[in-house]
Design an enzyme around this catalytic site. Structure first.
Site, PDB file in Angstrom:
ATOM      1  N   GLU A 418       0.839  -1.218   0.000  1.00 25.84           N
ATOM      2  CA  GLU A 418       0.000   0.000   0.000  1.00 25.84           C
ATOM      3  C   GLU A 418       0.871   1.264   0.000  1.00 25.84           C
ATOM      4  OE1 GLU A 418      -3.317  -0.321  -0.581  1.00 25.84           O
ATOM      5  OE2 GLU A 418      -3.113   1.837  -0.864  1.00 25.84           O
TER       6      GLU A 418
HETATM    7  C1  FAD Z   1       2.532  -9.834   0.484  1.00 22.30           C
HETATM    8  C2  FAD Z   1       2.308  -8.758  -0.519  1.00 22.30           C
HETATM    9  C3  FAD Z   1       1.023  -8.400  -0.872  1.00 22.30           C
HETATM   10  C4  FAD Z   1       0.798  -7.424  -1.841  1.00 22.30           C
HETATM   11  N1  FAD Z   1      -0.486  -7.153  -2.275  1.00 22.30           N
HETATM   12  C5  FAD Z   1      -0.665  -6.382  -3.376  1.00 22.30           C
HETATM   13  C6  FAD Z   1      -1.953  -6.271  -3.991  1.00 22.30           C
HETATM   14  O1  FAD Z   1      -2.946  -6.816  -3.512  1.00 22.30           O
HETATM   15  N2  FAD Z   1      -2.058  -5.543  -5.131  1.00 22.30           N
HETATM   16  C7  FAD Z   1      -0.989  -4.916  -5.700  1.00 22.30           C
HETATM   17  O2  FAD Z   1      -1.153  -4.293  -6.734  1.00 22.30           O
HETATM   18  N3  FAD Z   1       0.241  -4.993  -5.132  1.00 22.30           N
HETATM   19  C8  FAD Z   1       0.422  -5.711  -3.993  1.00 22.30           C
HETATM   20  N4  FAD Z   1       1.679  -5.826  -3.432  1.00 22.30           N
HETATM   21  C9  FAD Z   1       2.787  -5.092  -4.013  1.00 22.30           C
HETATM   22  C10 FAD Z   1       3.261  -3.956  -3.133  1.00 22.30           C
HETATM   23  O3  FAD Z   1       2.346  -2.918  -3.127  1.00 22.30           O
HETATM   24  C11 FAD Z   1       4.658  -3.559  -3.638  1.00 22.30           C
HETATM   25  O4  FAD Z   1       5.541  -4.599  -3.262  1.00 22.30           O
HETATM   26  C12 FAD Z   1       5.107  -2.232  -3.094  1.00 22.30           C
HETATM   27  O5  FAD Z   1       4.354  -1.192  -3.656  1.00 22.30           O
HETATM   28  C13 FAD Z   1       6.580  -1.961  -3.358  1.00 22.30           C
HETATM   29  O6  FAD Z   1       6.920  -2.187  -4.678  1.00 22.30           O
HETATM   30  P1  FAD Z   1       8.185  -3.107  -5.034  1.00 22.30           P
HETATM   31  O7  FAD Z   1       8.032  -4.375  -4.293  1.00 22.30           O
HETATM   32  O8  FAD Z   1       8.318  -3.178  -6.493  1.00 22.30           O
HETATM   33  O9  FAD Z   1       9.403  -2.351  -4.407  1.00 22.30           O
HETATM   34  P2  FAD Z   1      10.257  -1.181  -5.104  1.00 22.30           P
HETATM   35  O10 FAD Z   1       9.311  -0.166  -5.661  1.00 22.30           O
HETATM   36  O11 FAD Z   1      11.256  -1.777  -6.000  1.00 22.30           O
HETATM   37  O12 FAD Z   1      10.973  -0.542  -3.840  1.00 22.30           O
HETATM   38  C14 FAD Z   1      12.174  -1.086  -3.264  1.00 22.30           C
HETATM   39  C15 FAD Z   1      12.670  -0.099  -2.213  1.00 22.30           C
HETATM   40  O13 FAD Z   1      13.025   1.145  -2.851  1.00 22.30           O
HETATM   41  C16 FAD Z   1      12.316   2.223  -2.282  1.00 22.30           C
HETATM   42  N5  FAD Z   1      11.940   3.162  -3.351  1.00 22.30           N
HETATM   43  C17 FAD Z   1      11.353   2.883  -4.530  1.00 22.30           C
HETATM   44  N6  FAD Z   1      11.170   4.022  -5.232  1.00 22.30           N
HETATM   45  C18 FAD Z   1      11.636   5.037  -4.493  1.00 22.30           C
HETATM   46  C19 FAD Z   1      11.722   6.451  -4.662  1.00 22.30           C
HETATM   47  N7  FAD Z   1      11.249   7.056  -5.739  1.00 22.30           N
HETATM   48  N8  FAD Z   1      12.278   7.179  -3.659  1.00 22.30           N
HETATM   49  C20 FAD Z   1      12.734   6.600  -2.539  1.00 22.30           C
HETATM   50  N9  FAD Z   1      12.674   5.265  -2.325  1.00 22.30           N
HETATM   51  C21 FAD Z   1      12.134   4.494  -3.288  1.00 22.30           C
HETATM   52  C22 FAD Z   1      11.093   1.615  -1.623  1.00 22.30           C
HETATM   53  O14 FAD Z   1      10.599   2.422  -0.559  1.00 22.30           O
HETATM   54  C23 FAD Z   1      11.633   0.268  -1.165  1.00 22.30           C
HETATM   55  O15 FAD Z   1      12.251   0.405   0.078  1.00 22.30           O
HETATM   56  C24 FAD Z   1       1.904  -6.765  -2.428  1.00 22.30           C
HETATM   57  C25 FAD Z   1       3.205  -7.087  -2.033  1.00 22.30           C
HETATM   58  C26 FAD Z   1       3.415  -8.088  -1.118  1.00 22.30           C
HETATM   59  C27 FAD Z   1       4.831  -8.471  -0.770  1.00 22.30           C
END
Ligand code: FAD
Length: 579
Positions: A418
């Site tokens: 989220e």
């Molecule tokens: C168990 C689980 C349930 C989930 N459920 C859903 C769901 O129902 N629907 C759905 O659509 N998604 C879902 N997600 C996805 C979730 O919302 C994403 O994992 C989350 O938004 C982070 O994206 P990412 O994993 O690609 O991490 P990334 O975006 O790759 O981030 C990696 C790290 O980099 C940091 N970061 C990234 N961009 C920036 C920036 N611009 N500035 C500073 N820091 C940054 C982040 O804060 C994080 O610490 C789920 C994930 C999990 C693990």
């Protein structure tokens, strides 16, 4: 709240009845499936069907029959029309009972809100009522392998089919309850791009893609071209299936556009506040459950002899100051988090239903400001405090049979999804603090400062609270001024201070709300007796602990807020290549 016309039926007696009854349900029906949910988890078969752990289906059936999911939704969709605050109280209990279980209703809530706000009357008639009852469950399909925090990178495609419907293709990952056996139909809300869409977030549209197509008479029709191809093995929330979803393997899943094309992100933002508040609540819910277990254990477990205890007798560990510190830290943060989350929820209700438009606007601004703090501060604390709860158990916390390790594992996801907590902090410093030229945060700071004279005039029983709040608010003011002046010219400096700023804000706003409850408790104490008086004394003692030992950390966060990005880029983190 019942003074608002929209909530006239939600008088305190009725609301209390709903909360007590639902609390009993969560404890007796949902709570017992939590541990088996963790150990067995959800499983996927070779046909793409997901089976939830033993007991989940039955508990969900009872949840739907009792109508608990419908309580806050508008009555035109068959909901109870109760304030959002009531929903939040119930959600806390549900997530405490089983976080994995609570995620199915939670994702459904987001989908219902989207349909209620932006769906056409036909779409609402087809889906909303069955989703409000919980017979059908909604999901949110945003994330793709290359599009996590940055949803502008979404690639899923939607092409018009020529009959008003669309054909959706692409892959979504991490979809919570993307497939399961709890509900008769699953209504996926999917972000995708239409032909010619502008790049980035301006070119994203939102579609309804049901697992089963719905016939004109409302009965279920053919299976749509969407399936779950795998589920993740993960640290916690094992019962909540986290699915990779494939759309359009057989040519294209039938989808229905919500509202206008390319407006998907704008629509998402309108339901984001409630979704983020609900995730913040998970931090509180996990801590509350961890605290209850830790308290019980500390009362029963005997080790060592507390100072002053009779010779030759072992003392319950709760008699040791260090254990009391751990327990009180949990209790004080729980009360501060709850105060913040409830304030946020009440503001949502007032922003929607207050008769005065100016008050509605002011409340909406407060919601916008508080939501990233509610989400990130509470979920970070949820992880920290689940760990403290485990620590109270000693080695028994680390082994699985006590169940407390599960809270830590389950709660660890909340700072990630989220919108990660890093993204919440960025949202706070780059968008929310600068709202109305800093006017919204200035109004809140002024409100906090206005409590000073009242605290100064309070009796000895509230000693120490006033100076601690004043010190915290002054640190928050200084940090806010820095963010506001530095942000526009040197955004990287403001971004570098974003996370400590959010933590500082949570700590101080929590302290201010705690101080208000201490003042109220001291007023009520004048006429209270018995258990009520004991409760009020306990409240004051907890606030004094927060003010004396937790709130002073605010001042210590200030240098991290105002350090700027320089120190973060002085160290070369790119030099070493790991094999
Ligand atoms: C168990 C689980 C349930 C989930 N459920 C859903 C769901 O129902 N629907 C759905 O659509 N998604 C879902 N997600 C996805 C979730 O919302 C994403 O994992 C989350 O938004 C982070 O994206 P990412 O994993 O690609 O991490 P990334 O975006 O790759 O981030 C990696 C790290 O980099 C940091 N970061 C990234 N961009 C920036 C920036 N611009 N500035 C500073 N820091 C940054 C982040 O804060 C994080 O610490 C789920 C994930 C999990 C693990």
């Amino acid at each position: 709240m019942s003074k608002l016309e929209a909530y006239a039926h939600a008088d305190p007696g009725t609301v209390l009845g709903v909360i007590e009854e639902s609390g009993r349900f969560m404890a007796e029906v949902v709570g017992p499936v939590n541990q088996v949910g963790d150990t067995v988890g959800s499983t996927l078969d070779s046909d793409g069907n997901v089976t939830t752990p033993p007991g989940f289906k039955e508990a969900y059936r009872q949840y739907v029959e009792a109508g608990w999911g419908a309580v806050p939704f508008p009555d035109e969709f068959g909901g109870g029309g109760f304030p959002w605050l009531v929903a939040v109280v119930m959600q806390e209990m549900l997530a405490s009972a089983s976080m994995s279980f609570s995620l199915c209703p939670l994702l459904n809530q987001g989908a219902i809100e989207m349909l209620a706000l932006h769906g056409s009357p036909d779409q609402q008639a087809t889906y909303a009522e069955k989703m409000v009852t919980g017979e059908w469950a909604g999901t949110m399909n945003l994330t793709e392998p290359q599009a996590g925090s940055d949803l502008g990178a979404v690639r899923a495609r939607a092409v018009p089919a020529g009959d008003g419907t669309w054909r959706i293709t692409g892959q979504k990952i991490f979809i919570t309850y993307g497939e399961h056996d709890l509900a008769g139909n699953i209504v996926h809300l999917v972000l995708a791009r239409v032909p010619g869409a502008p790049p980035g977030t301006r070119g994203i549209s939102c579609f309804i893609v049901p697992k089963y197509l719905v016939n004109d008479d409302g009965s279920l029709g053919a299976r749509n071209d969407v399936r779950c191809v795998s589920i993740e093995h993960k640290l916690g929330i094992h019962a909540s299936p986290t699915c990779v979803m494939s759309y359009g393997d057989a040519g294209g899943a039938v989808g229905y556009l919500i509202g206008e094309a390319n407006q998907g992100m704008r629509y998402m933002f309108t339901m984001m506040n409630t979704a983020r508040l609900s995730v913040g609540l998970q931090g509180l819910a996990i801590t509350e459950r961890a605290y209850q277990d830790a308290l019980r254990y500390a009362q029963e477990r005997k080790q060592g002899r507390a100072i002053g205890a009779p010779k030759g007798e072992l003392s319950p560990i709760i008699e040791h100051p260090d254990v009391r510190r751990m327990l009180l830290t949990m209790k004080a943060y729980i009360e501060a988090m709850r105060a913040l989350l409830y304030t946020n929820a009440v503001s949502i209700d007032l922003a929607r239903h207050h008769p005065d438009p100016a008050e509605r606007e002011a409340r909406q601004e407060l919601v916008d400001l508080l939501t990233p703090i509610s989400k990130a501060w509470c979920t970070d604390l949820g992880v920290d405090l689940a760990s403290v709860g485990l620590q109270v158990h000693g080695g028994m916390g680390y082994v699985e049979e006590t169940g407390v390790a599960q809270y830590l594992r389950d709660g660890r996801i909340s700072p990630i999804y989220e919108g990660t907590n890093g993204i919440q902090a960025i949202d706070l410093v780059m968008r929310k603090v600068p709202m109305r030229g800093g006017g919204v945060v200035a109004d809140l700071l002024a409100q906090m400062e206005a409590l000073g004279p009242e605290l100064d005039a309070a009796g000895e029983e509230l000693a120490g609270i006033g100076p601690a709040v004043a010190g915290g608010v002054s640190a928050l003011r200084e940090a806010t001024d820095w963010i506001l002046s530095r942000g526009p010219a040197e955004p990287n400096d403001a971004l570098a201070g974003a996370t400590p700023y959010l933590r500082l804000a949570g700590l101080v706003i929590g302290g201010w709300l705690m101080a208000r409850s201490a003042l109220a408790a001291s007023r009520l104490l004048r006429t209270a007796s018995g258990a009520d008086a004991a409760f009020l004394q306990e409240k004051i003692g907890t606030v004094r602990f927060y003010a004396g030992q937790l709130l002073p950390q605010a001042v210590g966060l200030l240098p991290a807020v105002t350090a700027g990005a320089g120190p973060l880029f002085q160290v070369d983190l790119s030099g070493v290549t790991l094999a």
